[in-house]
Design an enzyme around this catalytic site. Structure first.
Site, PDB file in Angstrom:
ATOM      1  N   PRO A 125       4.028  14.850  39.488  1.00 36.46           N
ATOM      2  CA  PRO A 125       5.253  15.803  39.379  1.00 36.46           C
ATOM      3  C   PRO A 125       5.888  16.569  40.430  1.00 36.46           C
ATOM      4  O   PRO A 125       5.687  17.630  40.861  1.00 36.46           O
ATOM      5  CB  PRO A 125       4.272  16.891  38.521  1.00 36.46           C
ATOM      6  CG  PRO A 125       3.074  16.744  39.160  1.00 36.46           C
ATOM      7  CD  PRO A 125       2.793  15.544  39.575  1.00 36.46           C
ATOM      8  N   CYS A 126       6.787  15.594  41.190  1.00 36.19           N
ATOM      9  CA  CYS A 126       7.715  16.339  42.181  1.00 36.19           C
ATOM     10  C   CYS A 126       8.402  17.463  41.784  1.00 36.19           C
ATOM     11  O   CYS A 126       8.950  18.360  42.518  1.00 36.19           O
ATOM     12  CB  CYS A 126       8.353  15.012  42.848  1.00 36.19           C
ATOM     13  SG  CYS A 126       9.539  13.961  41.713  1.00 36.19           S
TER      14      CYS A 126
END
Length: 152
Positions: A125-126
Site C-alpha cells: 500500500p504505497c
C-alpha cells in the site's frame, strides 16, 4: 510471465506474475501506466485468488492480503516495500516516518523514490504514504485514485 487485466474502482489494473508469485499490480492509466510485455501470456485463471482478494478489498470485506508476492528491486527498495505492508488498513504515514521505520531518518527522498517504484500497487500500500503536512503527494495512478484508495 502471465498477466490479466482487471476492472476496479481504482481503474483498470494489470496483474502479472509467475510461479514465484505476483510481480506487478499496475495501473494502466496515469504517470506510471504499464501494459503487458509482448512475450507475456494472458491467463486470467492464474490470478483467480488475487482478483478475488482484490474484489473483496474493494467491497470493504478484506483489510489484508494473503498472496505470494515476488517484487523485484534493490535491497533498499525491497526493505521499503516490506515496511509499506506493515502500514495498517485505514492508516497513513509520512515519508519521514517511513524513512525512520527503515532505519534511516534522513532518507525521506530515497524512501519516496522507492515508494514510487513499488511494482505491486494497492497490495503493497504505497498509497498510504502522504506528505508531512498531511497532503497527498505523487502517486502512479494519479492523486484522484490515491484519494479513492484512502477513502476505502
Amino acid at each position: 510471465m502471465w498477466y490479466t487485466m482487471m476492472p476496479s474502482p481504482a481503474g483498470r489494473l494489470m496483474l502479472a506474475g509467475s510461479d514465484e508469485g505476483l510481480h506487478w499490480l499496475s495501473f494502466t492509466m496515469g504517470a506510471k501506466a504499464r501494459e503487458p510485455e509482448p512475450e507475456w501470456r494472458e491467463d486470467a485463471a492464474a490470478f483467480r485468488e488475487c482478483t478475488g482478494q482484490l474484489n473483496e478489498y474493494f467491497a470493504g470485506e478484506r483489510r489484508e492480503f494473503d498472496l505470494p508476492l515476488a517484487p523485484r528491486g534493490t535491497p533498499f527498495q525491497l526493505q521499503v516495500w516490506e515496511e509499506l505492508r506493515k502500514i495498517p488498513y485505514g492508516a497513513t504515514i509520512s515519508y519521514g516516518e517511513l524513512a525512520r521505520r527503515v532505519g534511516n531518518p534522513n532518507a525521506s527522498r530515497a524512501v519516496g523514490l522507492a515508494n514510487g517504484s513499488n511494482p505491486i500497487a494497492i497490495i503493497v500500500p504505497c498509497h498510504r504514504v502522504i506528505g508531512a503536512s498531511g497532503m497527498l503527494t505523487g502517486f502512479g495512478g494519479g492523486l484522484d485514485i490515491k484519494q479513492r484508495l484512502l477513502d476505502l
